[in-house]
Design an enzyme around this catalytic site. Structure first.
Site, short mmCIF file in Angstrom:
data_model
loop_
_atom_site.label_atom_id
_atom_site.label_comp_id
_atom_site.label_asym_id
_atom_site.label_seq_id
_atom_site.Cartn_x
_atom_site.Cartn_y
_atom_site.Cartn_z
N ASP A 89 0.85 -1.18 0.00
CA ASP A 89 0.00 0.00 0.00
C ASP A 89 0.89 1.23 0.00
O ASP A 89 2.09 1.15 0.20
CB ASP A 89 -0.98 -0.01 1.17
CG ASP A 89 -0.28 -0.04 2.52
OD1 ASP A 89 0.92 0.23 2.58
OD2 ASP A 89 -0.95 -0.34 3.52
N PHE A 93 -3.22 5.45 4.00
CA PHE A 93 -4.09 5.11 5.12
C PHE A 93 -3.38 5.31 6.45
O PHE A 93 -3.98 5.78 7.42
CB PHE A 93 -4.59 3.67 5.00
CG PHE A 93 -5.53 3.27 6.11
CD1 PHE A 93 -6.85 3.69 6.09
CD2 PHE A 93 -5.08 2.51 7.18
CE1 PHE A 93 -7.72 3.34 7.13
CE2 PHE A 93 -5.94 2.16 8.21
CZ PHE A 93 -7.26 2.57 8.18
N ASP A 143 -2.94 8.19 -1.90
CA ASP A 143 -4.23 8.88 -1.85
C ASP A 143 -4.53 9.30 -0.43
O ASP A 143 -3.84 8.89 0.51
CB ASP A 143 -5.35 7.99 -2.40
CG ASP A 143 -5.64 6.80 -1.49
OD1 ASP A 143 -4.72 6.35 -0.79
OD2 ASP A 143 -6.79 6.32 -1.48
N GLN A 187 -12.16 6.77 -4.30
CA GLN A 187 -12.59 7.40 -3.05
C GLN A 187 -13.93 8.09 -3.29
O GLN A 187 -14.55 7.89 -4.32
CB GLN A 187 -11.52 8.37 -2.55
CG GLN A 187 -10.22 7.70 -2.08
CD GLN A 187 -10.38 6.92 -0.78
OE1 GLN A 187 -11.42 6.97 -0.11
NE2 GLN A 187 -9.34 6.18 -0.42
N ASP A 264 -7.82 -7.69 1.43
CA ASP A 264 -6.84 -7.80 2.51
C ASP A 264 -7.50 -7.31 3.78
O ASP A 264 -8.42 -6.50 3.74
CB ASP A 264 -5.60 -6.94 2.22
CG ASP A 264 -5.85 -5.47 2.56
OD1 ASP A 264 -5.39 -5.03 3.64
OD2 ASP A 264 -6.52 -4.77 1.79
N CYS A 302 -11.93 -28.52 9.49
CA CYS A 302 -10.72 -27.83 9.03
C CYS A 302 -9.52 -28.77 9.00
O CYS A 302 -9.32 -29.57 9.92
CB CYS A 302 -10.43 -26.65 9.96
SG CYS A 302 -8.98 -25.69 9.48
N CYS A 304 -6.29 -27.64 8.78
CA CYS A 304 -5.05 -26.92 9.08
C CYS A 304 -4.23 -27.63 10.15
O CYS A 304 -4.73 -28.53 10.85
CB CYS A 304 -5.37 -25.48 9.51
SG CYS A 304 -5.88 -25.28 11.23
N CYS A 307 -5.86 -27.53 13.71
CA CYS A 307 -7.05 -28.36 13.93
C CYS A 307 -6.75 -29.85 13.86
O CYS A 307 -7.47 -30.65 14.47
CB CYS A 307 -8.13 -27.98 12.93
SG CYS A 307 -8.86 -26.35 13.26
#
Length: 369
Positions: A89, A93, A143, A187, A264, A302, A304, A307
């Site tokens: 980015d 922000f 921005d 925006q 994101d 799950c 993963c 888990c």
């Protein structure tokens, strides 16, 4: 950069995005690695949970470790040992988030470093120069993130300055001969007519992809949904569409149904470290006493590492005792869950079954633990 739209189901889109460091299957969720690291995750862990691309933060990396260090590694990929794509980015922000510590002018933003108070200046040109050193696959324009709430007049003034900064970002990106992709950012606050003006202006300048910014900044969910539903269909069909900073699992599903390709958010990682875990059948707050003797997996659906190897009781124990492993295992699960959602949506769009999949997902999520 090349974006190929492979399939649509209603407005939902399935595509591929070819970048300098690899091909991304969309829709895609991008874990956030603010300082060149996704908190509590190794690059290998990111690979294991299926991450295709991650984020770096221009503002924070510029301040620490600084461009000299990253340039010595020939860019962010080697610095953090992540050879898949990276999006950075622009810093807009983060500067917006400094509040009283910054002053916005036509030229750029003057602010005090949150680390040592040093006086700094960030402009569209400097942001493009930083991102050239970072060598990110996707560069974001600089921005101003329009605050919420903002009157029509305030939002218009902010958006139009962002438009002038967008042109300056485009010009500097070209001047630097940066071959990586450059995305524009829409925006306009909560005002449809300003969003329209922003989209038209960005299309005139010309960008490789388009992001929707200024959402998930404190506005009610209804406003976010309204602006998203209005804006997304106006974005160029043949370019990737990125919704910045969003969001919950339900936000992702809704936004894909509105035609968004990229997301994101810090939510899965931040919530994981706070013991807030997302599962197929609702959310789990692992600190709760009810899990002290729970010998079941966090999420029975799950696959993963967390888990398949540990019980809720163990995760509860780790969290209660502030163990580092607790944050790691929680983060692995939350990010894996987000990647699983995205993979399932890609498949559902391919077979034109997205609406049915989304309804089933909503039923599962609301069923409770």
């Amino acid at each position: 950069m090349q974006f190929d739209l492979l399939k649509t189901d209603g407005v939902a889109r399935r595509g591929t995005l070819t970048l300098a460091h690899g091909v991304i299957q969309t829709p895609v969720f991008m874990p956030v690695g603010t300082y060149g690291t996704v908190k509590a995750m190794t690059p290998q862990s990111l690979n294991d949970i299926g991450a295709q691309i991650c984020l770096g933060n221009t503002f924070h990396l510029w301040l620490r470790p600084g461009l000299e260090v990253i340039a010595a590694h020939k860019g962010l990929h080697d610095f953090m040992n992540w050879q898949k794509p990276i999006l950075t980015d622009s810093g807009g922000f983060q500067v917006f988030s400094l509040g009283a510590m910054r002053k916005i002018t036509e030229e750029g933003v003057k602010f005090s470093s949150p680390h040592d108070g040093a006086k700094l200046f960030l402009t569209p040109e400097i942001s493009m120069q930083i991102q050239k050193v970072l060598n990110s696959d996707i560069v974001m324009i600089f921005d101003e993130c329009t605050p919420y709430p903002a009157t029509h007049e305030e939002a218009a003034k902010s958006m139009r300055m962002s438009m002038r900064w967008a042109q300056r970002s485009r010009d500097e990106h070209n001047k630097l001969e940066n071959s990586n992709a450059l995305f524009g950012i829409v925006q306009g606050g909560m005002h449809e007519d300003l969003r329209d003006e922003s989209v038209a202006g960005l299309c005139d300048i010309g960008f490789d992809g388009m992001a929707i910014g200024g959402l998930s900044v404190g506005e009610p969910k209804e406003d976010m949904a309204r602006i998203l539903a209005h804006t997304a269909p106006q974005l160029p069909t043949h370019k990737p569409r990125y919704l910045m900073g969003v969001g919950t699992p339900e936000d992702l599903v809704y936004s894909v149904s509105a035609g968004i390709d990229m997301f994101d958010c810090v939510m899965p990682t931040r919530n994981a470290r706070n013991g807030h875990l997302f599962t197929r059948f609702g959310d789990v707050k692992i600190k709760n006493a009810r899990y002290k003797l729970d010998t079941g997996p966090l999420d029975s659906s799950c696959s993963c590492y967390t888990c398949t190897n540990f019980t809720r009781a163990y995760l509860h124990h780790l969290f209660r005792n502030g163990e580092i492993l607790g944050g790691m295992l929680n983060t692995i699960h939350n990010l894996h869950f987000y990647q699983t959602i995205m993979a399932e949506m890609r498949t559902a769009i391919e077979v034109e079954h997205f609406t049915e999949w989304a309804a089933g997902f909503a039923r599962d999520r609301s069923s409770g633990q």
